[in-house]
Enzyme design. Structure first.
Site, PDB file in Angstrom:
ATOM      1  N   ARG A 204      10.436   3.757  10.115  1.00 28.03           N
ATOM      2  CA  ARG A 204       9.047   4.588   9.037  1.00 28.03           C
ATOM      3  C   ARG A 204       9.165   4.293   7.483  1.00 28.03           C
ATOM      4  O   ARG A 204       7.910   2.980   6.719  1.00 28.03           O
ATOM      5  CB  ARG A 204       9.100   5.859   8.949  1.00 28.03           C
ATOM      6  CG  ARG A 204       8.260   6.541   8.675  1.00 28.03           C
ATOM      7  CD  ARG A 204       7.848   7.187   6.917  1.00 28.03           C
ATOM      8  NE  ARG A 204       8.690   7.380   6.252  1.00 28.03           N
ATOM      9  CZ  ARG A 204       8.479   8.158   5.024  1.00 28.03           C
ATOM     10  NH1 ARG A 204       7.877   7.205   4.218  1.00 28.03           N
ATOM     11  NH2 ARG A 204       9.549   8.892   4.367  1.00 28.03           N
ATOM     12  N   GLU A 205      10.226   4.743   6.448  1.00 28.45           N
ATOM     13  CA  GLU A 205       9.876   3.739   4.891  1.00 28.45           C
ATOM     14  C   GLU A 205      10.075   2.666   5.850  1.00 28.45           C
ATOM     15  O   GLU A 205       9.468   1.741   4.473  1.00 28.45           O
ATOM     16  CB  GLU A 205      10.880   4.663   4.913  1.00 28.45           C
ATOM     17  CG  GLU A 205      11.110   4.227   2.652  1.00 28.45           C
ATOM     18  CD  GLU A 205      10.318   4.466   2.224  1.00 28.45           C
ATOM     19  OE1 GLU A 205      10.001   6.023   1.873  1.00 28.45           O
ATOM     20  OE2 GLU A 205      10.473   3.978   1.432  1.00 28.45           O
TER      21      GLU A 205
ATOM     22  N   HIS B  62      15.418  12.778   0.202  1.00 29.34           N
ATOM     23  CA  HIS B  62      14.961  11.276  -0.192  1.00 29.34           C
ATOM     24  C   HIS B  62      15.050  10.952  -0.891  1.00 29.34           C
ATOM     25  O   HIS B  62      14.242  11.385  -2.234  1.00 29.34           O
ATOM     26  CB  HIS B  62      13.458  11.878   0.694  1.00 29.34           C
ATOM     27  CG  HIS B  62      12.931   9.963   1.310  1.00 29.34           C
ATOM     28  ND1 HIS B  62      12.997   9.140   2.279  1.00 29.34           N
ATOM     29  CD2 HIS B  62      11.828   9.341   0.358  1.00 29.34           C
ATOM     30  CE1 HIS B  62      12.564   8.207   2.526  1.00 29.34           C
ATOM     31  NE2 HIS B  62      11.445   8.363   1.481  1.00 29.34           N
TER      32      HIS B  62
ATOM     33  N   HIS C 257      44.962  -8.562  -9.382  1.00 29.79           N
ATOM     34  CA  HIS C 257      44.313  -7.681  -8.830  1.00 29.79           C
ATOM     35  C   HIS C 257      45.655  -8.234  -7.456  1.00 29.79           C
ATOM     36  O   HIS C 257      46.188  -7.611  -6.448  1.00 29.79           O
ATOM     37  CB  HIS C 257      42.762  -8.339  -7.896  1.00 29.79           C
ATOM     38  CG  HIS C 257      42.076  -7.091  -9.535  1.00 29.79           C
ATOM     39  ND1 HIS C 257      41.383  -6.663  -9.166  1.00 29.79           N
ATOM     40  CD2 HIS C 257      42.981  -7.542 -10.338  1.00 29.79           C
ATOM     41  CE1 HIS C 257      40.890  -6.267 -10.403  1.00 29.79           C
ATOM     42  NE2 HIS C 257      41.706  -5.652 -11.468  1.00 29.79           N
TER      43      HIS C 257
END
Lengths: 438, 438
Positions: free
Chosen positions: B46-47, B227, B324
């Site tokens: 939809r969106e 939303h 790291h």
């Protein structure tokens, strides 16, 4: 409608017209807020160098440094001069450029590194040491007493050279709170310029950030700088909440490049801050230069600008659904919190699709200098949606449909051919203008 | 060191070993929190259809719906059946698939739309209407009384058909608070299943979201759905803070595709939530299917997965800086809040660069089945950093340097050639194994 008696009439409430507060601005309850008084430390040339794809030669580093300076970042942070011989030479070269942005370099909390750093010509040195139990156990293996002693030694040495000094913990959100406050209090008392909070693994959430910074703010008298990784998608709002709580400086990288999926992106933070502090952001930073800066760095590290990047993502100002397009055409603020023009960008109404609405199509009709009534626009919109149901449309497709429809409605229909009749006279009502071209 | 007397010795504080609280878990102060009890409404169909590049034909919609169902989203939201004829047919087709996810469609707050929606076979209908002054003025032109009356009519009609119903305002963060609370109270009283809060323009910030949801939670007795658009980079943390405040359901799209730069991305939200609620997330969602789901949608809308995407971005689990790499090799949690294996991904130590450290190189030496002492590893690391200063390195470059170095240190050096001497005997100490191949 059996429950209808439970319905309570809703009355409009109208805000007093005189109130001119920016509803997205600093929360007045945050009395220590630096939302309208923040500074940027761009670390594209340090954290960004730790991005998997990054290899910047001297020329590229200088080009990026100049572009960051032109954009207006307050500080530019560079890779440690002890990382490699060329890193040291590049650091010296950038210090000699005479940029307005202050130049920092980033070192371990160790005198060996500090002695090299202060000789490069930098304006400031950022020292960092891991304080979480993870880093103390698996990285440097030192305890908090050792960390505090090293910190004091390095800070006093760098200060004695007249150079700015920041002390940061690493992985602050997985460090013991009492340990953290203790060491920050110590370094604040000996006059460090800034203390840094770093979410090295990207675990922090916004309200957690707000609480930690508020607490720290009550312990130190210096500025607070924050460094947020984006592993869980919270880097930008964590930065925002840190400023709300009283932090002053945010570490950014262009496109957020850095270790793993990176840190606070410069452009994304600008999107957040222009909403909260529009005058401050627009007066201080050259927002029109953002896109070129992002393209420069994206090309240097061989990545595409993400399709969903704030501001510069290809569809960041594209409106598609019919209902959105209608309102945007009437007033762009309806569906826009950012004004594309502030960034030298343009908005775009996407009308070539099945979700399109007749308002968007009417605008296209006007752009094409055609005359159609509202009802005709609605009719042609139905034709466009029908084709859009079958396949993806281009602007050319839509324009063709509109032009065919226009020709159809402005040209009298041919009557069904009557036997033995000459139809030439029946299309004589064509507009004179069109005739003159025949 | 003149300020040395101000230095306060720092003592280690040790947390009691029995405490087993997840430090990134729900804040106990948020007694309404749904961080460990949330649901997903995926709106890719939809969106996501409102994303500039999206055109999904029936087959693609079904493929995406099945993949979302296999991932385990609670709801799948579809484009309004009145958007186009094919949209209606697709909605009906997806309802007939018999998926575990409930199927919703999204309509305007209007009886014409509602009548079509309830005939499609959906499990629920999501209605929306603009409540901000912008939308009331420039979109539908209706006042709050009209909105409330339409809402009640539509809600009662949909409920009468035995179908779930959600009522949402649009642009909630630019709507008048009293108007909002009034209408939500009204619809809650007539038994709406969910109310929705929508940050339609992406203006909201996390603490603002928390406050509004907490307030709303005290007014309605139904679930709250949220939303969030991502224009200012806050969609994921806004969703998180909404859950902290008591919202229950979050709208997502795969890769966040939607209007402009989209909404909460499904993968990014999973990254955030697995940190806060690991057991809930891992037991409920098929995280190993995330990458394939993203690739499916990325290909359908012709975009690349962003380089900096949480979890699936190409470098999301790549560790580069020497400091790291050292710690990651000792314990991955040192620099990782997400475990790549939870998502069927792998971590990668990037050792082919000038920031590399000897711990990473030593690991590579071991992988190559070569024997070098720690000091020899440090020496070869210097050679690698030196070449890394000149150009970008590949793994092959590093391997060659290591192998050459290894050959050098394990084979006696050739002496400078003496006149008239035969040197063949001097390399006789070559290992027997190597000789046997000659």
């Amino acid at each position: 409608m059996s429950d209808n008696k439970e319905f309570q009439p809703v009355t409009e409430s109208t805000a007093p017209k005189t109130r001119q507060v920016n509803p997205y601005g600093p929360n007045p309850a945050d009395y220590l807020s630096n939302v309208e008084n923040f500074q940027l430390i761009d670390s594209t040339l340090r954290e960004g160098e730790q991005f998997a794809n990054a290899f910047f030669d001297t020329e590229k580093k200088i080009e990026i440094a100049k572009a960051l300076d032109a954009f207006g970042v307050d500080y530019i942070e560079l890779t440690s001069p002890v990382a490699s011989e060329q890193s040291r030479r590049d650091c010296e070269a950038i210090c000699k450029l005479g940029l307005k942005s202050k130049i920092l370099t980033h070192i371990r909390c160790h005198m060996d590194d500090a002695k090299v750093a202060v000789e490069t010509g930098v304006d400031g040195v950022d020292v960092v040491i891991g304080t979480s139990k993870f880093l103390r156990q698996y990285s440097h293996g030192k305890d908090m007493n050792y960390i505090a002693k090293s910190a004091v030694e390095v800070i006093e040495f760098v200060k004695s050279k007249g150079i700015e000094i920041r002390f940061s913990s690493e992985d602050s959100f997985r460090s013991d709170l009492v340990d953290l406050l203790n060491i920050y209090k110590t370094v604040s008392q000996i006059g460090v310029n800034r203390v840094g909070i770093a979410d090295t693994v990207g675990c922090a959430n916004p309200r957690q950030v707000y609480e930690l910074i508020r607490t720290l703010k009550s312990v130190v008298s210096c500025d607070i700088e924050c460094h947020f990784h984006n592993d869980t998608g919270c880097a930008i709002p964590n930065a925002y909440c840190a400023l709300e709580a009283g932090a002053r400086l945010i570490d950014t990288c262009v496109l957020g490049i850095g270790e793993r999926n990176g840190i606070v992106p410069l452009g994304g933070l600008m999107a957040r801050m222009i909403v909260a502090a529009p005058e401050y952001v627009k007066s201080k930073y050259k927002l029109h230069k953002l896109r070129d800066l992002e393209v420069l760095v994206a090309e240097a590290v061989e990545v595409n600008i993400p399709f969903n990047n704030p501001i510069t993502g290809f569809s960041a100002f594209t409106h598609k659904a019919g209902i959105h397009a209608k309102a945007i055409l009437a007033n762009p603020s309806t569906y826009e919190i950012l004004n594309p023009h502030d960034f030298g960008m343009k908005r775009y109404i996407h009308f070539a699709n099945r979700l399109t609405g007749w308002n968007a199509i009417k605008t296209r009709v006007d752009q094409l200098n055609l005359n159609l009534t509202d009802q005709q626009c609605k009719d042609v919109t139905q034709k466009i949606k029908k084709l859009g149901d079958i396949r993806q449309l281009t602007v050319d497709d839509v324009d063709s449909i509109i032009k065919d429809f226009h020709a159809e409605v402005s040209t009298p229909q041919l009557q069904p051919k009557r036997d033995n009749d000459d139809i030439q006279d029946e299309i004589s009502e064509e507009p004179a203008t069109k005739k003159s071209h025949q």
